[in-house]
Design a protein around this motif. Sequence first.
Motif, PDB file in Angstrom:
ATOM      1  N   ASN A 174      36.777  29.230  49.376  1.00  0.00           N
ATOM      2  CA  ASN A 174      37.756  29.282  48.290  1.00  0.00           C
ATOM      3  C   ASN A 174      37.076  29.475  46.938  1.00  0.00           C
ATOM      4  OD1 ASN A 174      39.881  28.902  50.056  1.00  0.00           O
ATOM      5  ND2 ASN A 174      39.940  26.679  49.780  1.00  0.00           N
ATOM      6  N   THR A 175      35.960  28.784  46.739  1.00  0.00           N
ATOM      7  CA  THR A 175      35.208  28.923  45.489  1.00  0.00           C
ATOM      8  C   THR A 175      34.633  30.322  45.365  1.00  0.00           C
ATOM      9  OG1 THR A 175      34.635  26.576  45.627  1.00  0.00           O
ATOM     10  CG2 THR A 175      33.387  27.917  44.074  1.00  0.00           C
ATOM     11  N   GLU A 176      34.150  30.864  46.478  1.00  0.00           N
ATOM     12  CA  GLU A 176      33.643  32.233  46.453  1.00  0.00           C
ATOM     13  C   GLU A 176      34.759  33.204  46.093  1.00  0.00           C
ATOM     14  OE1 GLU A 176      31.438  35.532  49.362  1.00  0.00           O
ATOM     15  OE2 GLU A 176      32.159  33.619  50.175  1.00  0.00           O
ATOM     16  N   ALA A 177      35.940  32.996  46.653  1.00  0.00           N
ATOM     17  CA  ALA A 177      37.071  33.873  46.349  1.00  0.00           C
ATOM     18  C   ALA A 177      37.467  33.777  44.885  1.00  0.00           C
ATOM     19  CB  ALA A 177      38.250  33.521  47.246  1.00  0.00           C
ATOM     20  N   LEU A 178      37.407  32.575  44.318  1.00  0.00           N
ATOM     21  CA  LEU A 178      37.748  32.387  42.906  1.00  0.00           C
ATOM     22  C   LEU A 178      36.772  33.149  42.006  1.00  0.00           C
ATOM     23  CD1 LEU A 178      39.292  31.077  40.590  1.00  0.00           C
ATOM     24  CD2 LEU A 178      37.824  29.051  40.854  1.00  0.00           C
ATOM     25  N   ILE A 179      35.478  33.038  42.277  1.00  0.00           N
ATOM     26  CA  ILE A 179      34.465  33.719  41.466  1.00  0.00           C
ATOM     27  C   ILE A 179      34.622  35.229  41.585  1.00  0.00           C
ATOM     28  CG2 ILE A 179      31.990  34.145  41.234  1.00  0.00           C
ATOM     29  CD1 ILE A 179      32.972  31.479  40.057  1.00  0.00           C
ATOM     30  N   LEU A 180      34.872  35.715  42.788  1.00  0.00           N
ATOM     31  CA  LEU A 180      35.083  37.152  42.970  1.00  0.00           C
ATOM     32  C   LEU A 180      36.299  37.634  42.190  1.00  0.00           C
ATOM     33  CD1 LEU A 180      34.336  37.532  46.793  1.00  0.00           C
ATOM     34  CD2 LEU A 180      32.978  38.448  44.898  1.00  0.00           C
ATOM     35  N   ALA A 181      37.348  36.822  42.160  1.00  0.00           N
ATOM     36  CA  ALA A 181      38.557  37.190  41.426  1.00  0.00           C
ATOM     37  C   ALA A 181      38.294  37.219  39.925  1.00  0.00           C
ATOM     38  CB  ALA A 181      39.682  36.206  41.747  1.00  0.00           C
ATOM     39  N   VAL A 182      37.517  36.262  39.424  1.00  0.00           N
ATOM     40  CA  VAL A 182      37.172  36.238  37.998  1.00  0.00           C
ATOM     41  C   VAL A 182      36.404  37.496  37.619  1.00  0.00           C
ATOM     42  CG1 VAL A 182      35.755  35.089  36.259  1.00  0.00           C
ATOM     43  CG2 VAL A 182      37.209  33.731  37.784  1.00  0.00           C
ATOM     44  N   LEU A 183      35.431  37.890  38.442  1.00  0.00           N
ATOM     45  CA  LEU A 183      34.607  39.069  38.153  1.00  0.00           C
ATOM     46  C   LEU A 183      35.430  40.353  38.259  1.00  0.00           C
ATOM     47  CD1 LEU A 183      31.359  38.059  40.084  1.00  0.00           C
ATOM     48  CD2 LEU A 183      31.697  38.053  37.597  1.00  0.00           C
ATOM     49  N   ALA A 184      36.312  40.404  39.247  1.00  0.00           N
ATOM     50  CA  ALA A 184      37.102  41.615  39.462  1.00  0.00           C
ATOM     51  C   ALA A 184      38.168  41.808  38.383  1.00  0.00           C
ATOM     52  CB  ALA A 184      37.765  41.566  40.836  1.00  0.00           C
ATOM     53  N   ARG A 185      38.534  40.747  37.713  1.00  0.00           N
ATOM     54  CA  ARG A 185      39.606  40.820  36.719  1.00  0.00           C
ATOM     55  C   ARG A 185      39.168  41.559  35.455  1.00  0.00           C
ATOM     56  NH1 ARG A 185      42.369  35.479  33.921  1.00  0.00           N
ATOM     57  NH2 ARG A 185      44.175  36.504  32.990  1.00  0.00           N
ATOM     58  N   ARG A 186      37.859  41.572  35.182  1.00  0.00           N
ATOM     59  CA  ARG A 186      37.347  42.165  33.946  1.00  0.00           C
ATOM     60  C   ARG A 186      36.948  43.619  34.164  1.00  0.00           C
ATOM     61  NH1 ARG A 186      36.268  38.015  30.300  1.00  0.00           N
ATOM     62  NH2 ARG A 186      37.389  36.170  31.030  1.00  0.00           N
ATOM     63  N   PRO A 187      37.055  44.469  33.130  1.00  0.00           N
ATOM     64  CA  PRO A 187      36.611  45.863  33.252  1.00  0.00           C
ATOM     65  C   PRO A 187      35.141  45.962  33.629  1.00  0.00           C
ATOM     66  CG  PRO A 187      37.918  45.558  31.272  1.00  0.00           C
ATOM     67  CD  PRO A 187      37.669  44.192  31.822  1.00  0.00           C
ATOM     68  N   GLY A 192      32.818  38.478  32.650  1.00  0.00           N
ATOM     69  CA  GLY A 192      33.276  37.250  33.296  1.00  0.00           C
ATOM     70  C   GLY A 192      32.178  36.241  33.548  1.00  0.00           C
ATOM     71  N   PHE A 193      30.953  36.534  33.102  1.00  0.00           N
ATOM     72  CA  PHE A 193      29.827  35.655  33.395  1.00  0.00           C
ATOM     73  C   PHE A 193      30.012  34.263  32.799  1.00  0.00           C
ATOM     74  CE2 PHE A 193      26.286  39.017  34.228  1.00  0.00           C
ATOM     75  CZ  PHE A 193      27.000  39.445  35.333  1.00  0.00           C
ATOM     76  N   ARG A 194      30.482  34.189  31.568  1.00  0.00           N
ATOM     77  CA  ARG A 194      30.648  32.878  30.934  1.00  0.00           C
ATOM     78  C   ARG A 194      31.656  32.013  31.697  1.00  0.00           C
ATOM     79  NH1 ARG A 194      28.852  32.350  25.554  1.00  0.00           N
ATOM     80  NH2 ARG A 194      27.878  34.239  24.737  1.00  0.00           N
ATOM     81  N   THR A 195      32.744  32.641  32.145  1.00  0.00           N
ATOM     82  CA  THR A 195      33.731  31.890  32.922  1.00  0.00           C
ATOM     83  C   THR A 195      33.114  31.376  34.218  1.00  0.00           C
ATOM     84  OG1 THR A 195      35.557  33.185  32.007  1.00  0.00           O
ATOM     85  CG2 THR A 195      35.971  32.017  34.072  1.00  0.00           C
ATOM     86  N   CYS A 196      32.342  32.234  34.896  1.00  0.00           N
ATOM     87  CA  CYS A 196      31.705  31.819  36.150  1.00  0.00           C
ATOM     88  C   CYS A 196      30.751  30.656  35.927  1.00  0.00           C
ATOM     89  CB  CYS A 196      30.952  32.998  36.769  1.00  0.00           C
ATOM     90  SG  CYS A 196      32.019  34.321  37.347  1.00  0.00           S
ATOM     91  N   ILE A 197      29.962  30.743  34.856  1.00  0.00           N
ATOM     92  CA  ILE A 197      29.023  29.657  34.553  1.00  0.00           C
ATOM     93  C   ILE A 197      29.774  28.357  34.308  1.00  0.00           C
ATOM     94  CG2 ILE A 197      27.354  28.836  32.835  1.00  0.00           C
ATOM     95  CD1 ILE A 197      26.506  31.767  32.474  1.00  0.00           C
ATOM     96  N   GLY A 198      30.863  28.436  33.541  1.00  0.00           N
ATOM     97  CA  GLY A 198      31.632  27.230  33.243  1.00  0.00           C
ATOM     98  C   GLY A 198      32.278  26.626  34.477  1.00  0.00           C
ATOM     99  N   VAL A 199      32.864  27.462  35.335  1.00  0.00           N
ATOM    100  CA  VAL A 199      33.529  26.963  36.542  1.00  0.00           C
ATOM    101  C   VAL A 199      32.516  26.305  37.479  1.00  0.00           C
ATOM    102  CG1 VAL A 199      34.734  27.672  38.639  1.00  0.00           C
ATOM    103  CG2 VAL A 199      35.455  28.574  36.416  1.00  0.00           C
ATOM    104  N   LEU A 200      31.406  26.959  37.712  1.00  0.00           N
ATOM    105  CA  LEU A 200      30.398  26.388  38.605  1.00  0.00           C
ATOM    106  C   LEU A 200      29.807  25.103  38.032  1.00  0.00           C
ATOM    107  CD1 LEU A 200      28.620  29.685  39.733  1.00  0.00           C
ATOM    108  CD2 LEU A 200      30.147  28.242  41.080  1.00  0.00           C
ATOM    109  N   ARG A 201      29.736  25.022  36.716  1.00  0.00           N
ATOM    110  CA  ARG A 201      29.248  23.787  36.096  1.00  0.00           C
ATOM    111  C   ARG A 201      30.265  22.661  36.283  1.00  0.00           C
ATOM    112  NH1 ARG A 201      27.894  25.319  30.596  1.00  0.00           N
ATOM    113  NH2 ARG A 201      25.991  26.147  31.547  1.00  0.00           N
ATOM    114  N   LEU A 202      31.559  22.999  36.237  1.00  0.00           N
ATOM    115  CA  LEU A 202      32.593  21.993  36.480  1.00  0.00           C
ATOM    116  C   LEU A 202      32.459  21.366  37.863  1.00  0.00           C
ATOM    117  CD1 LEU A 202      35.871  23.613  35.086  1.00  0.00           C
ATOM    118  CD2 LEU A 202      34.784  21.529  34.239  1.00  0.00           C
ATOM    119  N   PHE A 203      32.040  22.199  38.830  1.00  0.00           N
ATOM    120  CA  PHE A 203      32.006  21.752  40.225  1.00  0.00           C
ATOM    121  C   PHE A 203      30.724  21.019  40.596  1.00  0.00           C
ATOM    122  CE2 PHE A 203      35.035  25.424  41.589  1.00  0.00           C
ATOM    123  CZ  PHE A 203      36.082  24.757  40.968  1.00  0.00           C
TER     124      PHE A 203
END
Length: 263
Positions: A174-187, A192-203
Amino acid sequence: MTALSKAAVEAGVRFAQSYILGRLRNLTFFSLTECNAAIAAAVERMNSREMRRLGVSRRQLFEAIELPVMQKLPEQEYEYAEWRLARVGIDYHVEVDGFFYSVPHALLREQVDTRATTRTIEIFHRGTLVAAHARRYGGQRHRTLSDHMPSAHRRYADWSPERFTRQARDIGPNTEALILAVLARRPHPEQGFRTCIGVLRLFRGIEAARAEAVSNRAIEVGVLTYASVASILKHRLDKSASPQAADGTPLLHANIRGSGYFH
């Protein structure tokens, strides 16, 4: 070049053309190499032939007058380059033929000159070379040197989509799917790197099962920002059922927070 010297040059060209073509007009060649060899022989014959008015050959005149004052050829072969004016973007990159090359971030919004060859892209600011890159024809559109980044950005230089995906996969699907979705959402995935860093830090400080539940809820509701994932985690929205419509179908959109959000 004066009109007199220009006329003399043009007369020499006409003479060479008629001399060479006149001797080759009745010959048949079966390869470019054979044709070039015949032309070279005709040129040699023309240059060695004595001119009646002067009593010397063209080769003798060249060796006596021009050769002593000629300079050596450059050590490097001439390389064709295209020069253009460009404006540095807000991301301290300059566009050349659809690809983006970094310059020192202090040149933000400045006008620069680009010099493009088949192999390199050089960028000049007020006549001074400020950046040089290998020219790109495919792959990633951005070429960024870490020295050009503001200090706040340099710590992200080694991050890549593959690295984020690998770290998320270690937590769960599920976490892998979330990160892939964050990256795919941006042109561009880099955005999306900052969002990925923040989410993984939360976990980092929670169990993998909880991180998986939070990721699943974020995907289910369609919220793909750091603030939204942090809100789900903080308000324990991953532990509540998905909100239902009157007919029992899930209500899936970014504005649904659940009752736990207000307590």
